[in-house]
Design a protein around this motif. Sequence first.
Motif, PDB file in Angstrom:
ATOM      1  N   MET A   9      72.523  40.461  35.496  1.00 30.54           N
ATOM      2  CA  MET A   9      71.916  40.341  36.747  1.00 30.54           C
ATOM      3  C   MET A   9      71.460  41.742  36.752  1.00 30.54           C
ATOM      4  O   MET A   9      72.047  42.724  36.643  1.00 30.54           O
ATOM      5  N   SER A  10      70.228  42.179  37.019  1.00 27.50           N
ATOM      6  CA  SER A  10      69.656  43.822  36.625  1.00 27.50           C
ATOM      7  C   SER A  10      69.787  44.693  38.272  1.00 27.50           C
ATOM      8  O   SER A  10      70.805  43.543  39.590  1.00 27.50           O
ATOM      9  N   TYR A  11      70.593  45.383  38.417  1.00 26.45           N
ATOM     10  CA  TYR A  11      70.652  46.191  39.449  1.00 26.45           C
ATOM     11  C   TYR A  11      69.198  45.969  40.281  1.00 26.45           C
ATOM     12  O   TYR A  11      70.016  46.163  41.613  1.00 26.45           O
ATOM     13  N   GLY A  12      68.388  46.163  40.041  1.00 25.38           N
ATOM     14  CA  GLY A  12      67.939  45.827  40.986  1.00 25.38           C
ATOM     15  C   GLY A  12      67.788  44.686  41.218  1.00 25.38           C
ATOM     16  O   GLY A  12      67.299  44.281  42.405  1.00 25.38           O
ATOM     17  N   ASP A  13      67.837  43.833  40.770  1.00 23.81           N
ATOM     18  CA  ASP A  13      67.737  42.267  41.372  1.00 23.81           C
ATOM     19  C   ASP A  13      69.209  41.856  42.446  1.00 23.81           C
ATOM     20  O   ASP A  13      69.217  41.540  43.405  1.00 23.81           O
ATOM     21  N   TYR A  14      70.072  42.942  42.363  1.00 26.92           N
ATOM     22  CA  TYR A  14      71.453  43.171  42.828  1.00 26.92           C
ATOM     23  C   TYR A  14      71.391  43.591  44.326  1.00 26.92           C
ATOM     24  O   TYR A  14      71.032  43.406  45.649  1.00 26.92           O
ATOM     25  N   VAL A  15      69.894  44.730  44.278  1.00 28.03           N
ATOM     26  CA  VAL A  15      69.977  45.846  45.752  1.00 28.03           C
ATOM     27  C   VAL A  15      69.003  44.595  46.807  1.00 28.03           C
ATOM     28  O   VAL A  15      69.145  44.293  47.650  1.00 28.03           O
ATOM     29  N   GLU A  16      68.097  43.804  45.721  1.00 28.40           N
ATOM     30  CA  GLU A  16      67.021  42.765  46.274  1.00 28.40           C
ATOM     31  C   GLU A  16      68.020  42.217  46.952  1.00 28.40           C
ATOM     32  O   GLU A  16      67.983  41.281  48.416  1.00 28.40           O
ATOM     33  N   GLN A  17      69.123  41.189  46.053  1.00 29.84           N
ATOM     34  CA  GLN A  17      69.925  40.177  46.635  1.00 29.84           C
ATOM     35  C   GLN A  17      70.575  40.368  48.487  1.00 29.84           C
ATOM     36  O   GLN A  17      70.406  39.752  48.824  1.00 29.84           O
ATOM     37  N   LEU A  18      71.073  41.671  47.855  1.00 21.82           N
ATOM     38  CA  LEU A  18      72.093  42.190  48.970  1.00 21.82           C
ATOM     39  C   LEU A  18      71.171  42.746  50.070  1.00 21.82           C
ATOM     40  O   LEU A  18      71.293  42.111  51.229  1.00 21.82           O
ATOM     41  N   LYS A  62      75.690  53.179  56.155  1.00 19.17           N
ATOM     42  CA  LYS A  62      74.878  52.182  55.790  1.00 19.17           C
ATOM     43  C   LYS A  62      73.610  53.321  54.988  1.00 19.17           C
ATOM     44  O   LYS A  62      73.659  52.357  53.915  1.00 19.17           O
ATOM     45  N   GLY A  63      73.147  53.397  55.735  1.00 18.86           N
ATOM     46  CA  GLY A  63      72.007  54.316  55.166  1.00 18.86           C
ATOM     47  C   GLY A  63      72.581  55.035  53.539  1.00 18.86           C
ATOM     48  O   GLY A  63      71.582  54.910  52.720  1.00 18.86           O
ATOM     49  N   ASP A  64      73.191  55.415  53.309  1.00 18.00           N
ATOM     50  CA  ASP A  64      73.961  56.668  52.341  1.00 18.00           C
ATOM     51  C   ASP A  64      74.410  56.197  51.539  1.00 18.00           C
ATOM     52  O   ASP A  64      74.606  55.493  50.048  1.00 18.00           O
ATOM     53  N   ALA A  65      74.911  54.298  51.836  1.00 23.00           N
ATOM     54  CA  ALA A  65      75.466  53.400  51.137  1.00 23.00           C
ATOM     55  C   ALA A  65      74.795  52.833  50.134  1.00 23.00           C
ATOM     56  O   ALA A  65      74.541  52.828  48.968  1.00 23.00           O
ATOM     57  N   TYR A  66      73.158  52.824  50.527  1.00 22.80           N
ATOM     58  CA  TYR A  66      71.977  51.951  50.355  1.00 22.80           C
ATOM     59  C   TYR A  66      71.611  52.864  49.257  1.00 22.80           C
ATOM     60  O   TYR A  66      70.599  52.347  48.286  1.00 22.80           O
ATOM     61  N   GLU A  67      72.058  53.617  49.902  1.00 25.48           N
ATOM     62  CA  GLU A  67      71.083  54.863  48.916  1.00 25.48           C
ATOM     63  C   GLU A  67      71.766  55.574  47.660  1.00 25.48           C
ATOM     64  O   GLU A  67      71.198  55.497  46.525  1.00 25.48           O
ATOM     65  N   GLY A  68      72.932  54.997  47.549  1.00 21.24           N
ATOM     66  CA  GLY A  68      73.569  55.542  46.510  1.00 21.24           C
ATOM     67  C   GLY A  68      72.823  54.365  45.410  1.00 21.24           C
ATOM     68  O   GLY A  68      73.513  54.429  43.987  1.00 21.24           O
ATOM     69  N   LEU A  69      73.157  53.194  45.951  1.00 25.25           N
ATOM     70  CA  LEU A  69      72.111  51.689  45.231  1.00 25.25           C
ATOM     71  C   LEU A  69      70.961  52.059  44.382  1.00 25.25           C
ATOM     72  O   LEU A  69      70.937  51.804  43.351  1.00 25.25           O
ATOM     73  N   LEU A  70      69.909  52.800  45.406  1.00 24.44           N
ATOM     74  CA  LEU A  70      68.645  52.926  44.967  1.00 24.44           C
ATOM     75  C   LEU A  70      69.035  53.685  43.433  1.00 24.44           C
ATOM     76  O   LEU A  70      67.964  53.652  43.459  1.00 24.44           O
ATOM     77  N   GLU A  71      69.803  54.762  44.187  1.00 22.04           N
ATOM     78  CA  GLU A  71      69.755  55.929  43.058  1.00 22.04           C
ATOM     79  C   GLU A  71      70.115  55.630  41.629  1.00 22.04           C
ATOM     80  O   GLU A  71      69.812  55.591  41.064  1.00 22.04           O
ATOM     81  N   LYS A  72      71.246  54.526  41.739  1.00 21.43           N
ATOM     82  CA  LYS A  72      71.476  54.057  40.625  1.00 21.43           C
ATOM     83  C   LYS A  72      70.658  53.180  39.607  1.00 21.43           C
ATOM     84  O   LYS A  72      70.457  52.997  38.494  1.00 21.43           O
ATOM     85  N   ASN A  73      69.913  52.584  40.297  1.00 21.98           N
ATOM     86  CA  ASN A  73      68.863  51.728  39.793  1.00 21.98           C
ATOM     87  C   ASN A  73      67.832  52.765  39.372  1.00 21.98           C
ATOM     88  O   ASN A  73      66.960  51.911  38.696  1.00 21.98           O
ATOM     89  N   ALA A  74      67.549  53.848  40.275  1.00 22.44           N
ATOM     90  CA  ALA A  74      66.437  55.141  39.408  1.00 22.44           C
ATOM     91  C   ALA A  74      67.087  54.770  37.813  1.00 22.44           C
ATOM     92  O   ALA A  74      65.809  55.424  37.264  1.00 22.44           O
ATOM     93  N   GLN A  75      68.417  55.414  38.112  1.00 24.97           N
ATOM     94  CA  GLN A  75      68.718  55.774  36.822  1.00 24.97           C
ATOM     95  C   GLN A  75      68.667  54.992  35.774  1.00 24.97           C
ATOM     96  O   GLN A  75      68.614  55.131  34.573  1.00 24.97           O
TER      97      GLN A  75
END
Length: 496
Positions: free
Chosen positions: A22-31, A127-140
């Motif tokens: 599962m990719s980072y992007g897939d993980y963010v979507e499932q969450l 909540k927002g910063d935690a989700y943002e942390g995931l998005l930044e990792k995904n962007a990297q």
Amino acid sequence: MTTNSLVQKLWNYCNVLRDDGMSYGDYVEQLTYLLFLKMADERSQPPYNQPSIVPAAYAWPTLLAKDGDELFDHYRHALEKLGQEKGTLGLIFGKAQNKFQDPAKLRRVVVDLIGAETWTILGADVKGDAYEGLLEKNAQDTKSGAGQYFTPRALIQAMVDCIAPQPGERITDPACGTGGFLFTAHNYITSHNKSLTRDQLKHLKEKAFTGYELVQGTARVCAMNMMLHGIGSEKQVPVVVGDALAADPGERYEVVLANPPFGKKSSTVIVGEDGRTSTEKDTIERDDFWATTSNKQLNFVQHIKTLLTTHGRAAVVLPDNVLFEGGAGETIRKKLLHECDVHTLLRLPTGLFYAQGVKANVLFFEKKPASETPWTKQLWIYDLRTNKHFTLKTNPLTRADLDEFVALYQADSRQQRQATWSPENPAGRWRAYGYDELVARDKTSLDIFWLKDDSLADSDNLPAPGVIALEIVEDLQAALEQFKLIAGDLGEVVEE
């Protein structure tokens, strides 16, 4: 629970799932799917007791009640059914797919990760910063391509600090990606106005923000990001899925903040019956536009001008070609200088964006009423590019790197600005150019620089070899983009 511990917990699960492919992007979507269902369920319980928009047959308790293959089948079926709903459910679950490979791992995420927290009582910043942390990792994760939707948060913060949005204003981003500009503007208003009235708070939650996003998957993530930051609700999230450039939406806003996509031209490849290919440029013709062009950024500049109320203000990230391109580019720059007060340009350094080969700027302007004389009197330029070296990993841009610019910008009293450049201080990064100087330049080019490049003058003072190598890569990729445009203009099909 602190933001850091929540981010760590979310990431620990991601590492387990990556072994399953599962990719980072897939993980963010499932969450996103599971978080939405859990939060909708929490809102339906005391003390909120709000009716849930999720049909009972697919609500959170139905996931908790199942295990193994039964859970797997039910989850897949729920995603499919919820994606067929209208409104917010359709936005969050449209085209949703189950990307889990193993029912046991899905059960762990449902029960131990999402189910173990009460998300509605966590602060919006956590909540927002935690989700943002995931998005930044995904962007990297360069392979995912998600970086194109992610603007460096230090840059967003500085742009918002300069624009200084106010309670009661309407704010839009016509290319909103994962929503960074919108929730940063929201945070700015709440942190700078400690005693907002009930009406102002209601406006802030329900009416102040609108984002437009072309890509369904990105719009879904943006909607969740905004909800976690306290904007909108499960019933109504202010994200519109569609092509912002297609038409004037009719809405007008006091503030526009945007980093439009960096693709230079839009075109459609058509294959004829004989197998030959031809390229049709997607030029956009609108009555409210000054010029017809297939250059996406130039179209976004025109679109943003339309979106603004009179005296509305914009801050937009734009690549260099918007500053110097001839033809439609020159027409649009001349019109913009005349009909708007184009007062500030921030020249950005390279190495900021996940899309490589991009040399970009931030243009700040205000829309003005009709006038026979030009509204732009002076364009102030801050050069953060010459002799500055940033990289995404080893030396990322921080908000502190933009402190001098934000201080010199003087959001409250622009007429008090003082140049740091002078003949006596040729290294000053802040200087003004009058309207007559600008229109006298070839093609009314706003691509202006005056600082001496130290690396050209002082071989002992060269940046690190890795930085030089990265800058060469950026320059070559920028040149390649320009050559692709030329080939496209000559009728050749260029593979992406």
